[in-house]
Write a protein that holds these residues in place. Sequence first.
Motif, PDB file in Angstrom:
ATOM      1  N   ASP A   1       0.830  -1.212   0.000  1.00  0.00           N
ATOM      2  CA  ASP A   1       0.000   0.000   0.000  1.00  0.00           C
ATOM      3  C   ASP A   1       0.865   1.262   0.000  1.00  0.00           C
ATOM      4  OD1 ASP A   1      -2.342   1.396  -0.096  1.00  0.00           O
ATOM      5  OD2 ASP A   1      -2.757   1.277   2.047  1.00  0.00           O
TER       6      ASP A   1
ATOM      7  N   TYR B   1       1.119   4.109  -2.899  1.00  0.00           N
ATOM      8  CA  TYR B   1       0.898   5.520  -2.575  1.00  0.00           C
ATOM      9  C   TYR B   1       2.052   6.377  -3.086  1.00  0.00           C
ATOM     10  CZ  TYR B   1       0.325   9.781   0.169  1.00  0.00           C
ATOM     11  OH  TYR B   1       0.196  11.102   0.542  1.00  0.00           O
TER      12      TYR B   1
ATOM     13  N   LYS C   1      -5.638  -3.131   0.486  1.00  0.00           N
ATOM     14  CA  LYS C   1      -5.528  -1.752   0.978  1.00  0.00           C
ATOM     15  C   LYS C   1      -6.214  -1.612   2.339  1.00  0.00           C
ATOM     16  CE  LYS C   1      -5.940   1.694  -1.945  1.00  0.00           C
ATOM     17  NZ  LYS C   1      -4.574   2.163  -2.138  1.00  0.00           N
TER      18      LYS C   1
ATOM     19  N   ARG D   1      -4.334  -0.597   5.943  1.00  0.00           N
ATOM     20  CA  ARG D   1      -4.726   0.538   6.770  1.00  0.00           C
ATOM     21  C   ARG D   1      -5.090   0.102   8.194  1.00  0.00           C
ATOM     22  NH1 ARG D   1      -8.103   3.534   1.881  1.00  0.00           N
ATOM     23  NH2 ARG D   1      -6.254   3.868   0.616  1.00  0.00           N
ATOM     24  N   LYS D   2      -5.766  -1.027   8.296  1.00  0.00           N
ATOM     25  CA  LYS D   2      -6.077  -1.559   9.625  1.00  0.00           C
ATOM     26  C   LYS D   2      -4.796  -1.944  10.363  1.00  0.00           C
ATOM     27  CE  LYS D   2     -10.635  -3.379   8.341  1.00  0.00           C
ATOM     28  NZ  LYS D   2     -11.443  -4.600   8.123  1.00  0.00           N
TER      29      LYS D   2
ATOM     30  N   ASN E   1      -4.945   7.154   4.979  1.00  0.00           N
ATOM     31  CA  ASN E   1      -4.153   6.216   4.183  1.00  0.00           C
ATOM     32  C   ASN E   1      -3.001   5.661   5.011  1.00  0.00           C
ATOM     33  OD1 ASN E   1      -1.529   7.885   3.499  1.00  0.00           O
ATOM     34  ND2 ASN E   1      -3.264   9.273   3.152  1.00  0.00           N
ATOM     35  N   THR E   2      -2.491   4.538   4.590  1.00  0.00           N
ATOM     36  CA  THR E   2      -1.450   3.824   5.341  1.00  0.00           C
ATOM     37  C   THR E   2      -0.199   4.665   5.507  1.00  0.00           C
ATOM     38  OG1 THR E   2      -2.283   1.736   4.447  1.00  0.00           O
ATOM     39  CG2 THR E   2      -0.100   1.698   5.443  1.00  0.00           C
TER      40      THR E   2
END
Length: 209
Positions: free
Chosen positions: A36, A40, A106, A110-111, A183-184
């Motif tokens: 991810d 980005y 994704k 993020r989690k 976002n991550t």
Amino acid sequence: MELSVLNIKGEDTGRKVTLNDAIFGIEPNDHAIYLDVKQYLANQRQGTHKSKERSEVSGSTRKLIRQKGGGGARRGDINSPVLVGGGRVFGPKPRDYEFKLNKKVKGLARKSALTYKAKNNAIVVVEDFALEAPKTKEFVTIAKNLKVADGKLLLVLSEKNNFVYLSARNLEKANVITASELNTYGVLNAVNLVLTESSVAVIEKLFNA
């Protein structure tokens, strides 16, 4: 995980917010995070790099020296890559660096990033607030009250607030986004994650959708 809700003075309001373990307490997946973040950063690249190759350099196409017997390279015209001012061999060309990433990957990334922040006790929940005008000094005071001014901080709002955004825009170590923009890379790049009370519910709604 339960966190106390603070006001902008850094005082405990007496309210508690429970962070959903399905978002803030999963088993982190480092590879998903890597993919991810890679996507980005790739999407930030303009890809407008360009150098001239042999056929694009301005110069005569006359063969400068004979093919054999010169004791040097068998170069042709003055545009040869072996000469100063010649074209470049296999130089960069404009390209698009974007690539597709599965939606579930994704979400997992993020989690995982949010889980790392929760494990490191780097999440602060503040009650919803608004500024009457863009005031960088006031934003800095709030950050100091919340004890998050020392490192990079990411403030997550439930919805856009131009005054808050403009107040933090000049600060190198502060970034303000809405929950839908989470976002991550942004989470991991910040030392502290500051969530407004209402943004927690928005995040849960978005990630459980």
